[in-house]
Design an enzyme around this catalytic site. Structure first.
Site, PDB file in Angstrom:
ATOM      1  N   CYS A   1       2.194 -13.691   3.477  1.00  0.00           N
ATOM      2  CA  CYS A   1       2.867 -13.657   4.649  1.00  0.00           C
ATOM      3  C   CYS A   1       2.716 -14.670   5.546  1.00  0.00           C
ATOM      4  O   CYS A   1       1.652 -15.050   5.796  1.00  0.00           O
ATOM      5  CB  CYS A   1       2.546 -12.017   5.523  1.00  0.00           C
ATOM      6  SG  CYS A   1       3.390 -12.266   7.051  1.00  0.00           S
TER       7      CYS A   1
ATOM      8  N   HIS B   1       0.778  -1.247   0.080  1.00  0.00           N
ATOM      9  CA  HIS B   1       0.009   0.226  -0.184  1.00  0.00           C
ATOM     10  C   HIS B   1       0.872   1.381  -0.032  1.00  0.00           C
ATOM     11  O   HIS B   1       0.749   2.184   0.764  1.00  0.00           O
ATOM     12  CB  HIS B   1      -0.871  -0.052   1.255  1.00  0.00           C
ATOM     13  CG  HIS B   1      -1.848  -0.906   1.382  1.00  0.00           C
ATOM     14  ND1 HIS B   1      -2.997  -1.123   0.214  1.00  0.00           N
ATOM     15  CD2 HIS B   1      -2.546  -1.796   1.957  1.00  0.00           C
ATOM     16  CE1 HIS B   1      -3.774  -2.240   0.488  1.00  0.00           C
ATOM     17  NE2 HIS B   1      -3.326  -2.746   1.524  1.00  0.00           N
TER      18      HIS B   1
ATOM     19  N   CYS C   1      -1.400  -8.971  14.127  1.00  0.00           N
ATOM     20  CA  CYS C   1       0.006  -9.198  13.901  1.00  0.00           C
ATOM     21  C   CYS C   1       0.769  -8.412  15.003  1.00  0.00           C
ATOM     22  O   CYS C   1       0.730  -7.160  15.272  1.00  0.00           O
ATOM     23  CB  CYS C   1       0.458  -9.001  12.433  1.00  0.00           C
ATOM     24  SG  CYS C   1       2.238  -8.910  12.512  1.00  0.00           S
TER      25      CYS C   1
ATOM     26  N   HIS D   1     -10.964  -5.323   2.114  1.00  0.00           N
ATOM     27  CA  HIS D   1      -9.362  -5.432   2.168  1.00  0.00           C
ATOM     28  C   HIS D   1      -9.032  -6.778   1.885  1.00  0.00           C
ATOM     29  O   HIS D   1      -9.596  -7.931   2.043  1.00  0.00           O
ATOM     30  CB  HIS D   1      -9.084  -5.316   3.837  1.00  0.00           C
ATOM     31  CG  HIS D   1      -7.588  -5.210   3.966  1.00  0.00           C
ATOM     32  ND1 HIS D   1      -6.684  -6.145   3.682  1.00  0.00           N
ATOM     33  CD2 HIS D   1      -6.641  -4.109   3.853  1.00  0.00           C
ATOM     34  CE1 HIS D   1      -5.464  -5.702   3.938  1.00  0.00           C
ATOM     35  NE2 HIS D   1      -5.614  -4.475   4.112  1.00  0.00           N
TER      36      HIS D   1
ATOM     37  N   GLU E   1      -6.547  -8.905   2.306  1.00  0.00           N
ATOM     38  CA  GLU E   1      -6.549  -9.967   3.255  1.00  0.00           C
ATOM     39  C   GLU E   1      -7.700 -10.633   3.708  1.00  0.00           C
ATOM     40  O   GLU E   1      -7.957 -11.819   3.840  1.00  0.00           O
ATOM     41  CB  GLU E   1      -5.680  -9.505   4.671  1.00  0.00           C
ATOM     42  CG  GLU E   1      -5.450 -10.701   5.723  1.00  0.00           C
ATOM     43  CD  GLU E   1      -4.922 -10.026   6.821  1.00  0.00           C
ATOM     44  OE1 GLU E   1      -3.979  -9.118   6.803  1.00  0.00           O
ATOM     45  OE2 GLU E   1      -5.414 -10.495   7.858  1.00  0.00           O
TER      46      GLU E   1
ATOM     47  N   SER F   1      -3.495   2.473   2.799  1.00  0.00           N
ATOM     48  CA  SER F   1      -2.650   1.350   3.862  1.00  0.00           C
ATOM     49  C   SER F   1      -3.601   1.412   5.213  1.00  0.00           C
ATOM     50  O   SER F   1      -3.629   2.543   6.016  1.00  0.00           O
ATOM     51  CB  SER F   1      -1.350   1.835   4.279  1.00  0.00           C
ATOM     52  OG  SER F   1      -1.000   1.263   5.494  1.00  0.00           O
TER      53      SER F   1
HETATM   54  S1  SF4 Z   1       1.963  -6.520   9.332  1.00  0.00           S
HETATM   55 FE1  SF4 Z   1       2.331  -8.771  10.102  1.00  0.00          FE
HETATM   56  S2  SF4 Z   1       0.844 -10.091   8.950  1.00  0.00           S
HETATM   57 FE2  SF4 Z   1       1.152  -8.142   7.923  1.00  0.00          FE
HETATM   58  S3  SF4 Z   1       2.657  -8.626   6.289  1.00  0.00           S
HETATM   59 FE3  SF4 Z   1       3.635  -7.686   7.869  1.00  0.00          FE
HETATM   60  S4  SF4 Z   1       4.251  -9.251   9.297  1.00  0.00           S
HETATM   61 FE4  SF4 Z   1       2.804 -10.166   7.851  1.00  0.00          FE
END
Ligand code: SF4
Length: 298
Positions: free
Chosen positions: A96, A40, A202, A124, A126, A230
């Site tokens: 990830c 982003h 995270c 989003h 994800e 973002s």
């Molecule tokens: S914020 Fe955490 S979950 Fe997202 S890409 Fe980075 S390490 Fe991976």
């Protein structure tokens, strides 16, 4: 004027890994496609485009037979893998590992018949990926106001998009638990309806709260650098502004306004997990350029 960059800001390791994978691939071929923006951050996208990375959409997959397409850190629903296989597209999977783990856990609960609730933003990438692991059935809630969407009569598990804020997650968990308990009382259920809350936010995001607050309150002016779309950038920016009301959000150095710095002696620069270090350096240089005689520190 003292200008400092927050040493805890910048790419999280999941993003570093994705960019490394893309750059490694581009070294050999100079041809790689990213399914959706790799990050982003428009400035970083521009830089990678110069190395040969093209951003494509899901609709483009059918025209990319024989090409290599990168799955970014946010991950994808299972349907994307099926579509790529059908059209002879080779995927370079840079999801990830933290996101992969959430996908697996969601799948497990879904297969056991749980109502899956995700605290996140439904559009989003994800979250689209996570919902895909429940055949599209997961309920996505963005705030406490939306908990009415959850059926309190079913065994339920609550997960979170990895970049949401912890306080709201725990508030939603508390309210859902209460609702499910009330429902039990009202229906004379003999066995308790199960409710689990899995904090899948995270650590790369939540761990930064405290350090960012300290950094922001230690400076008179804060410049927060991130892409406007973002999700993690918005969360961290809000934290920054809470700690220091004189915080300004920018995407790039051209948005800086000299008037923000009038009378100030110290400026802090921080950014999202998707903000490249080189961009924050550029912002620092630009601020220093406004005050040529200023003393600067890293
Ligand atoms: S914020 Fe955490 S979950 Fe997202 S890409 Fe980075 S390490 Fe991976």
């Amino acid at each position: 004027m003292k200008v400092s960059i927050d040493q805890h800001s910048g790419f999280c390791w999941g993003v570093v890994r994705t960019i490394d994978m893309a750059e490694e691939e581009l070294k050999g071929s100079r041809e790689l496609y990213s399914l959706g923006a790799i990050i982003h951050n428009p400035k970083e996208i521009e830089r990678l485009k110069e190395e040969g990375l093209e951003t494509v959409t899901h609709a483009d997959l059918e025209n990319l037979r024989g090409k290599r397409v990168l799955i970014r850190a946010h991950g994808e629903p299972p349907s994307t893998y099926a579509i790529a296989a059908r059209h002879g597209v080779t995927l370079l999977d840079a999801t990830c590992p933290v996101v992969t783990k959430v996908q697996e856990r969601i799948r497990k609960f879904f297969d056991k018949g749980y109502q899956v609730v995700i605290f996140g933003k439904k559009d989003h990438a994800e979250v689209i990926g996570l919902v895909g692991h429940t055949n599209g059935e997961a309920i996505v809630i963005r705030s406490v106001d939306e908990i009415g969407k959850v059926d309190p009569g079913r065994k339920t598990v609550l997960f979170s998009q990895t970049t949401m804020d912890k306080a709201t997650f725990y508030e939603i968990a508390r309210l859902l638990k209460e609702r499910i308990k009330d429902f039990e009382v009202g229906t004379f259920e003999e066995s308790a309806i199960e409710f689990h809350a899995k904090d899948t936010i995270c650590g790369q995001v939540s761990g930064r709260d405290k350090k960012l607050r300290e950094f922001a309150s230690a400076h008179e002016i804060m410049i927060f650098v991130a892409g406007r779309n973002s999700s993690n950038g918005k969360v961290l920016y809000d934290i920054c502004r809470e700690a220091n009301p004189r915080t300004f959000f920018i995407e790039e150095e051209s948005e800086l306004q000299k008037v923000w710095f009038e009378g100030a002696n110290s400026v802090g620069i921080s950014g999202a997990t998707s903000t490249p270090q080189w961009l924050m350096e550029r912002v620092k240089d630009a601020i220093e350029g406004m005050y040529p005689s200023s003393t600067t520190h890293n």
